[in-house]
Design an enzyme around this catalytic site. Structure first.
Site, mmCIF file in Angstrom:
data_model
loop_
_atom_site.group_PDB
_atom_site.id
_atom_site.type_symbol
_atom_site.label_atom_id
_atom_site.label_comp_id
_atom_site.label_asym_id
_atom_site.label_seq_id
_atom_site.Cartn_x
_atom_site.Cartn_y
_atom_site.Cartn_z
ATOM 1 N N HIS A 130 0.826 -1.193 0.000
ATOM 2 C CA HIS A 130 0.000 0.000 0.000
ATOM 3 C C HIS A 130 0.869 1.256 0.000
ATOM 4 C CE1 HIS A 130 -3.810 1.991 0.564
ATOM 5 N NE2 HIS A 130 -3.198 2.813 1.405
ATOM 6 N N GLU A 147 -2.557 -5.508 -4.335
ATOM 7 C CA GLU A 147 -3.283 -5.190 -3.118
ATOM 8 C C GLU A 147 -4.656 -5.846 -3.110
ATOM 9 O OE1 GLU A 147 -4.190 -1.192 -1.302
ATOM 10 O OE2 GLU A 147 -2.477 -0.761 -2.578
ATOM 11 N N ASN A 187 25.563 -23.318 -7.770
ATOM 12 C CA ASN A 187 26.274 -24.585 -7.819
ATOM 13 C C ASN A 187 25.765 -25.540 -6.770
ATOM 14 O OD1 ASN A 187 28.236 -25.215 -9.702
ATOM 15 N ND2 ASN A 187 29.538 -23.570 -8.966
#
Lengths: 153, 690
Positions: free
Chosen positions: B46, B68, B425
């Site tokens: 918000h 939202e 990795n």
């Protein structure tokens, strides 16, 4: 009518050269130089300029002119080009002149033993004086040095 | 209004919010039932939306708005979180991040997010229909509300309007605290705290800051958005002790419109509020109707306001300037110390010594200023590992410890990429697939530990997993096949040496080239990057049990302790961190093996390197002397002795680079300025050990 520029005039042997004043940071007397090993012979080493380490090159050596002993007149011109700061050792530097861009002519192939690519042009000042304008980015072009070295080596 | 001055603030804060969004989302994923996390996410989103809207980045604002909507359903228990929703939300975060990045680079933050937006909308539509009818429930239009002293600006006004449209209750709440109350601010804080648990305070009068500082009478009033009704809120607040009176009035579209008209014509009222504010100067910033200051009034900011942040943001360039100035001071200090020792004046020596101590402390502080917690690099890893694990269909727990460990900013800037590589990795090659893990009798979920800790003058970062481990034979076989070493060399190698082969250029053990890693631009890049930072990587691995990549890094790159040495008329500095020992050898102790000079050192033979010859020093050659001073330096396990003429002493030196013009010089890593103003070159001992 082209603009006027201010030019720092210095000497190598009997020739006079010019660098635009905006590119020059300061002009210093000779100071102790720390040798840097394993590099090109014309790089004389590094100096401490108010806390900043700056490499110094002998302009004679860079242009392949015979190097000479330094004298009282010798100066280090600190230039700043493409964010690189480099000092040039020259025989003397004692003049600032105004120059009109129009008065700079394209250089002939070789001037005073220096290849045309290092030059911006040649300006005639006064009666008998010729001023050779340097092309700094070309003088400091490292790619070209590498070629030079590989030819020598 | 000129937005540029707010732009950098916007970028910083957006990045903070995005980071916290990312973290909370990860937390929520681990704990999907925890609605309090959803609240946190919702608030961050918000605030971000509000900031983006005021700054005019509409794409950013509209995307956050869609997020939202979804989050709102979740927090109201109308939608259950599930994988698809998580993925879409994560995708939205990525899109937001790239937009903010674009803005950082000077772009307009525009991006095509239509696909994400439509899937967000689909979530909102598909699962639960948008709640519509509730708006009309809003209670009696309130005349009191229109008389309110609170002046709403356009933005707050639209927030209220929108929430009414979306079916929330917009309330005007007036709270009066009992006269005999001792700690009004605490009571007020409790009211805010309570309110924020079930909604959002849009605006309060006096401002939150003033209320915290007890700069109010007995009463304060606020605009509030919630799901609860006015009566419920009233009852909730009355439950707190020492509250005298509470009136909560619900606003509807109409009364709000009245309010809006009033505030449009209420220039005089603004002036009136302004005079009120003058009596309480601290209020002015928060209550000025500047749109960009809105976030100060929002709940997120109000919450942090309760415990004011004790940090400030400083431009990193200023720190660099500070550092440079300090280095010059350090050079002068060394010079002063030299002079004082020549002059032999008691008072002078004492003063210089004191200055030395102070500048030592100062150095510590300046260095600390440049220290940044590794968290700034680590914080993006949980998300990365999650995505990787998902794409590889593996289950992985990333456990981060020591994220608060601090490192110099320069190191932090550079260390990100190598760590990403090592982590990839570990996830890709280290941890086995679920089936393989079960077959090997290991738990389904693999664990990757990411640890950072201090040890001496170094910081270690370790990446350890409980995966397959590295089989030295396999590495050797592959290395021989790729021509990195010969069969003969392979048969003589220890396990550790075999592991080191992983860092050889063009070496990758992955049998199948996957999307994630194993493209051959492997560990050699990691290794060279870390070496360039003055660090080191070591591998410990037990076949079948797992692998540990341990990265050793120097604490700082700019000031180090070094040994100064002399070679003829020249001086050089050798970093103390790599020196093992100094000593003297007699010429008779130097042997020549295969044309190389060697000396005996701790029961083994190590090479003796002539620095004077290597650097072609013009005025010194140790071969003419009967005894030679040596400095034994180390790189990992290997040792080399460097022949020097004299030891000058130990010093703190400031590292300077040699300037852009000079090409890289083997054996020289930089320069420093000595007390006498001369430049000395810093020797890079790593260059002598191959």
């Amino acid at each position: 009518m082209a603009e006027d520029i201010k030019v720092i005039v210095f000497k190598l042997g009997s020739e006079e050269y010019g660098i635009e004043v905006e590119k020059v940071q300061t002009i210093e007397r000779m100071m102790p130089i720390t040798r840097v090993p394993k590099t090109y012979s014309f790089i004389k080493g590094v100096i401490n300029l108010r806390g900043v380490v700056i490499p110094v090159i002998d302009l004679r050596g860079r242009f392949g002119i015979e190097e000479v002993e330094q004298t009282d007149q010798s100066r280090v011109i600190i230039v700043s080009v493409n964010e690189m700061e480099v000092g040039f050792i020259v025989d003397s530097a004692n003049d600032v002149i105004d120059l009109n861009r129009d008065s700079i002519d394209t250089p002939p192939d070789v001037v005073g033993g220096i290849k045309a690519k290092y030059l911006d042009g040649v300006a005639k000042i006064g009666e008998e004086r010729l001023l050779i304008m340097l092309n700094l980015s070309e003088v400091l072009n490292k790619g070209e040095i590498v070629q030079l070295e590989s030819l020598e080596g | 209004m000129d937005m540029n001055q707010y732009l950098s603030m916007f970028i910083d804060e957006s990045n903070d919010h995005l980071q916290s969004l990312n973290e909370s989302m990860m937390g929520l994923e681990a704990n999907p039932e925890d609605l309090s996390i959803v609240q946190v996410i919702f608030r961050s989103a918000h605030t971000l939306k509000g900031m983006a809207a005021t700054m005019g980045f509409e794409d950013l604002a509209s995307l956050t708005h869609q997020m939202e909507n979804v989050l709102d359903l979740v927090r109201n228990n109308k939608l259950r979180m599930q994988d698809f929703i998580f993925d879409t939300l994560f995708k939205s975060l990525d899109a937001l991040e790239s937009m903010v990045e674009d803005i950082t680079r000077g772009g307009e933050g525009k991006a095509d997010v239509s696909s994400i937006v439509s899937s967000l909308q689909a979530i909102v539509r598909g699962e639960i229909p948008v709640e519509g009818g509730a708006a009309s429930v809003a209670a009696t239009p309130a005349a009191q509300a229109a008389e309110t002293p609170i002046h709403l600006d356009e933005f707050q006004f639209s927030v209220l309007e929108q929430s009414i449209q979306e079916g929330h209750h917009a309330l005007y709440v007036d709270v009066t605290i009992r006269k005999d109350c001792q700690l009004k601010a605490v009571r007020a804080y409790m009211v805010f705290d309570l309110l924020e648990r079930s909604g959002e305070v849009v605006k309060s009068f006096p401002s939150v800051q003033d209320i915290e500082q007890e700069k109010f009478d007995q009463s304060f009033s606020l605009y509030y958005i919630t799901q609860k009704t006015a009566d419920q809120i009233q009852a909730m607040i009355m439950n707190l002790s020492e509250i005298d009176k509470v009136t909560a009035v619900a606003l509807d579209q109409e009364s709000l419109k009245m309010l809006g008209q009033e505030s449009a014509s209420a220039v005089s009222e603004v002036a009136a509020t302004a005079t009120v504010e003058e009596t309480a100067p601290a209020a002015s910033v928060a209550s000025k109707p500047l749109p960009t200051k809105d976030e100060a009034n929002k709940p997120g900011a109000a919450k942090t306001g309760a415990a004011p942040s004790r940090t400030i943001r400083v431009d990193i360039e200023r720190l660099d300037v500070l550092m440079n100035l300090f280095s010059e001071l350090l050079i002068d200090r060394v010079r002063l110390e030299q002079l004082a020792s020549e002059v032999q004046n008691g008072d002078l020596t004492e003063t210089v010594e004191h200055m030395g101590r102070v500048s030592g402390d100062l150095q510590n502080i300046v260095m600390k200023l440049r220290m940044v917690p590794v968290d700034t690099v680590f914080n993006r890893f949980p998300r990365m590992v999650r995505d990787l694990a998902k794409s590889l269909d593996k289950k992985i727990d990333l456990i981060v410890t020591g994220a608060e460990t601090e490192l110099d900013r320069t190191v932090i800037d550079e260390i990100g990429d190598p760590l990403v590589h090592l982590l990839r990795n570990a996830v890709d090659h280290g941890i086995e697939s679920i089936a393989d893990r079960i077959a090997a009798g290991k738990p389904e979920t693999g664990t990757v530990h990411l640890r950072a800790f201090h040890s001496g003058n170094h910081v270690f970062i370790e990446i350890e997993e409980d995966g397959t481990g590295i089989y030295p034979e396999k590495v050797l076989k592959s290395a021989v096949k790729k021509g990195v070493i010969t069969q003969e060399q392979a048969s003589n190698m220890t396990d550790d040496e075999a592991f080191q082969l992983l860092f050889a250029p063009g070496f990758s053990t992955a049998e199948v080239i996957s999307d994630v890693s194993g493209r051959g631009v492997g560990l050699d890049v990691v290794k060279s990057k870390i070496s360039s930072l003055g660090g080191n990587v070591t591998i410990y691995s037990a076949p079948g049990k797992g692998t540990n990549f341990s990265v050793q890094l120097p604490l700082t790159l700019s000031i180090i302790a070094a040994m100064l040495i002399r070679l003829g008329s020249e001086k050089y500095a050798i970093p103390l961190s790599s020196i093992v020992e100094t000593g003297i050898v007699k010429n008779t102790q130097i042997r020549t093996i295969h044309g190389n000079k060697m000396i005996e050192f701790r029961n083994s033979h190590i090479p003796l390197v002539s620095l004077s010859r290597l650097f072609s020093v013009p005025d010194y050659d140790e071969s003419t002397e009967e005894e030679t001073e040596i400095v034994v330096v180390r790189k990992g396990e290997r040792l080399v002795a460097l022949a020097v003429q004299d030891f000058i002493g130990q010093n703190e030196i400031v590292i300077k680079n040699l300037g852009k013009y000079l090409p890289e010089i083997q054996g020289i890593s930089g320069a420093t300025i000595l007390g006498d103003g001369q430049v000395a070159l810093i020797i890079d001992p790593n260059a002598f050990i191959k």
